[in-house]
Design a protein around this motif. Sequence first.
Motif, PDB file in Angstrom:
ATOM      1  N   UNK A  56       0.810  -1.223   0.000  1.00 21.76           N
ATOM      2  CA  UNK A  56       0.000   0.000   0.000  1.00 21.76           C
ATOM      3  C   UNK A  56       0.848   1.281   0.000  1.00 21.76           C
ATOM      4  N   UNK A  57       1.904   1.256  -0.779  1.00 22.61           N
ATOM      5  CA  UNK A  57       2.736   2.458  -0.946  1.00 22.61           C
ATOM      6  C   UNK A  57       1.992   3.438  -1.848  1.00 22.61           C
ATOM      7  N   UNK A  58       2.067   4.725  -1.503  1.00 22.49           N
ATOM      8  CA  UNK A  58       1.400   5.763  -2.288  1.00 22.49           C
ATOM      9  C   UNK A  58       2.376   6.897  -2.588  1.00 22.49           C
ATOM     10  N   UNK A  59       2.066   7.628  -3.642  1.00 19.93           N
ATOM     11  CA  UNK A  59       2.891   8.757  -4.061  1.00 19.93           C
ATOM     12  C   UNK A  59       1.975   9.827  -4.645  1.00 19.93           C
ATOM     13  N   UNK A 123       1.301   2.869  -5.696  1.00 17.84           N
ATOM     14  CA  UNK A 123       2.505   2.427  -6.402  1.00 17.84           C
ATOM     15  C   UNK A 123       2.554   0.908  -6.313  1.00 17.84           C
ATOM     16  N   UNK A 124       2.564   0.260  -7.481  1.00 20.66           N
ATOM     17  CA  UNK A 124       2.592  -1.206  -7.518  1.00 20.66           C
ATOM     18  C   UNK A 124       3.788  -1.732  -6.733  1.00 20.66           C
ATOM     19  N   UNK A 125       3.591  -2.876  -6.077  1.00 17.85           N
ATOM     20  CA  UNK A 125       4.644  -3.455  -5.236  1.00 17.85           C
ATOM     21  C   UNK A 125       5.893  -3.835  -6.020  1.00 17.85           C
ATOM     22  N   UNK A 126       5.709  -4.421  -7.170  1.00 20.73           N
ATOM     23  CA  UNK A 126       6.847  -4.911  -7.963  1.00 20.73           C
ATOM     24  C   UNK A 126       7.043  -4.063  -9.207  1.00 20.73           C
ATOM     25  N   UNK A 127       8.274  -3.718  -9.471  1.00 21.18           N
ATOM     26  CA  UNK A 127       8.609  -2.969 -10.680  1.00 21.18           C
ATOM     27  C   UNK A 127       8.143  -3.757 -11.899  1.00 21.18           C
ATOM     28  N   UNK A 128       7.459  -3.096 -12.808  1.00 17.53           N
ATOM     29  CA  UNK A 128       7.008  -3.743 -14.042  1.00 17.53           C
ATOM     30  C   UNK A 128       5.619  -4.355 -13.960  1.00 17.53           C
ATOM     31  N   UNK A 129       5.066  -4.545 -12.738  1.00 14.01           N
ATOM     32  CA  UNK A 129       3.676  -5.020 -12.633  1.00 14.01           C
ATOM     33  C   UNK A 129       2.762  -3.876 -13.049  1.00 14.01           C
ATOM     34  N   UNK A 130       1.794  -4.162 -13.873  1.00 14.60           N
ATOM     35  CA  UNK A 130       0.941  -3.088 -14.388  1.00 14.60           C
ATOM     36  C   UNK A 130      -0.531  -3.441 -14.205  1.00 14.60           C
ATOM     37  N   UNK A 131      -1.367  -2.437 -14.351  1.00 16.73           N
ATOM     38  CA  UNK A 131      -2.813  -2.602 -14.208  1.00 16.73           C
ATOM     39  C   UNK A 131      -3.395  -3.020 -15.553  1.00 16.73           C
ATOM     40  N   UNK A 132      -4.183  -4.084 -15.524  1.00 16.22           N
ATOM     41  CA  UNK A 132      -4.896  -4.530 -16.716  1.00 16.22           C
ATOM     42  C   UNK A 132      -6.335  -4.043 -16.626  1.00 16.22           C
ATOM     43  N   UNK A 133      -6.976  -3.847 -17.782  1.00 11.31           N
ATOM     44  CA  UNK A 133      -8.343  -3.308 -17.758  1.00 11.31           C
ATOM     45  C   UNK A 133      -9.298  -4.188 -16.968  1.00 11.31           C
ATOM     46  N   UNK A 134      -9.060  -5.498 -16.919  1.00  6.96           N
ATOM     47  CA  UNK A 134      -9.960  -6.389 -16.168  1.00  6.96           C
ATOM     48  C   UNK A 134      -9.844  -6.196 -14.654  1.00  6.96           C
ATOM     49  N   UNK A 135      -8.830  -5.462 -14.197  1.00  6.62           N
ATOM     50  CA  UNK A 135      -8.655  -5.181 -12.773  1.00  6.62           C
ATOM     51  C   UNK A 135      -9.287  -3.849 -12.351  1.00  6.62           C
ATOM     52  N   UNK A 136      -9.870  -3.126 -13.271  1.00  6.86           N
ATOM     53  CA  UNK A 136     -10.375  -1.787 -12.963  1.00  6.86           C
ATOM     54  C   UNK A 136     -11.451  -1.775 -11.881  1.00  6.86           C
ATOM     55  N   UNK A 137     -12.309  -2.784 -11.838  1.00  8.15           N
ATOM     56  CA  UNK A 137     -13.332  -2.821 -10.790  1.00  8.15           C
ATOM     57  C   UNK A 137     -12.693  -2.949  -9.409  1.00  8.15           C
ATOM     58  N   UNK A 151      -2.973   4.583 -10.424  1.00  7.06           N
ATOM     59  CA  UNK A 151      -1.939   3.622 -10.043  1.00  7.06           C
ATOM     60  C   UNK A 151      -0.686   3.885 -10.861  1.00  7.06           C
ATOM     61  N   UNK A 152       0.459   3.797 -10.215  1.00  4.74           N
ATOM     62  CA  UNK A 152       1.741   4.016 -10.884  1.00  4.74           C
ATOM     63  C   UNK A 152       2.521   2.696 -10.930  1.00  4.74           C
ATOM     64  N   UNK A 153       3.006   2.384 -12.117  1.00  5.64           N
ATOM     65  CA  UNK A 153       3.900   1.242 -12.312  1.00  5.64           C
ATOM     66  C   UNK A 153       5.271   1.800 -12.637  1.00  5.64           C
ATOM     67  N   UNK A 154       6.262   1.394 -11.882  1.00  2.92           N
ATOM     68  CA  UNK A 154       7.616   1.896 -12.126  1.00  2.92           C
ATOM     69  C   UNK A 154       8.405   0.905 -12.979  1.00  2.92           C
ATOM     70  N   UNK A 155       9.166   1.466 -13.908  1.00  3.68           N
ATOM     71  CA  UNK A 155      10.098   0.695 -14.726  1.00  3.68           C
ATOM     72  C   UNK A 155      11.488   1.257 -14.436  1.00  3.68           C
TER      73      UNK A 155
END
Length: 186
Positions: A56-59, A123-137, A151-155
């Motif tokens: 649950x990290x936020x920025x 901020x996603x827990x793992x670098x490169x993990x991203x949000x897919x449209x099916x997760x929007x709900x 949501x932020x995904x870091x690379x």
Amino acid sequence: MRSSPKETATAAIPINRVHPPSFWKGMILVATVIFLVASSQVSADELAASVGWERKQMEVLPAGTKFNHANMEGKWEGSGQSGHKGEAIWMTSENDVNAARGYAGSSGKYFVVEAQEPLKLAVMDEQGDFVEHKQLDAWATLAQRYGLDGVKTEYRSSYEVVLFDRSKIKRVEERDLDFQRTTPSK
């Protein structure tokens, strides 16, 4: 002298004489609320874990932050790479033109977008993990609970943001990928 059970027995008092029915209804309501609050906390934690946000990290990104957005149609309101179309918008950091090129496909266009207000992001827990449209709900539930805008995904050298509501951003420029020609937005 010992008394016999007959002498010390008390008459049974009906429970509603000790506490009226409204008291018991209130107690049941309180117990139900306590149970539901505890259950919803577990559910929120499980939901966060299911989408890769256990820590649950936020920025907060400041107003004025710029992003790139592209889609296969080359239109501001176009559908994304997955064909998803809606309020959510996927954007990359301004320095990542290659991602915009990939998302643009044959349209050859991308848009520079600017945050008009600060954006509170998970901020996603793992670098490169991203949000897919099916997760929007699932993310909509978490956004409401934690007051998130996206949501932020870091690379390694860039990042991607999924913003749930476009009202906090503005398109400021349209760019042609082939010639790097720019067109200011109106």
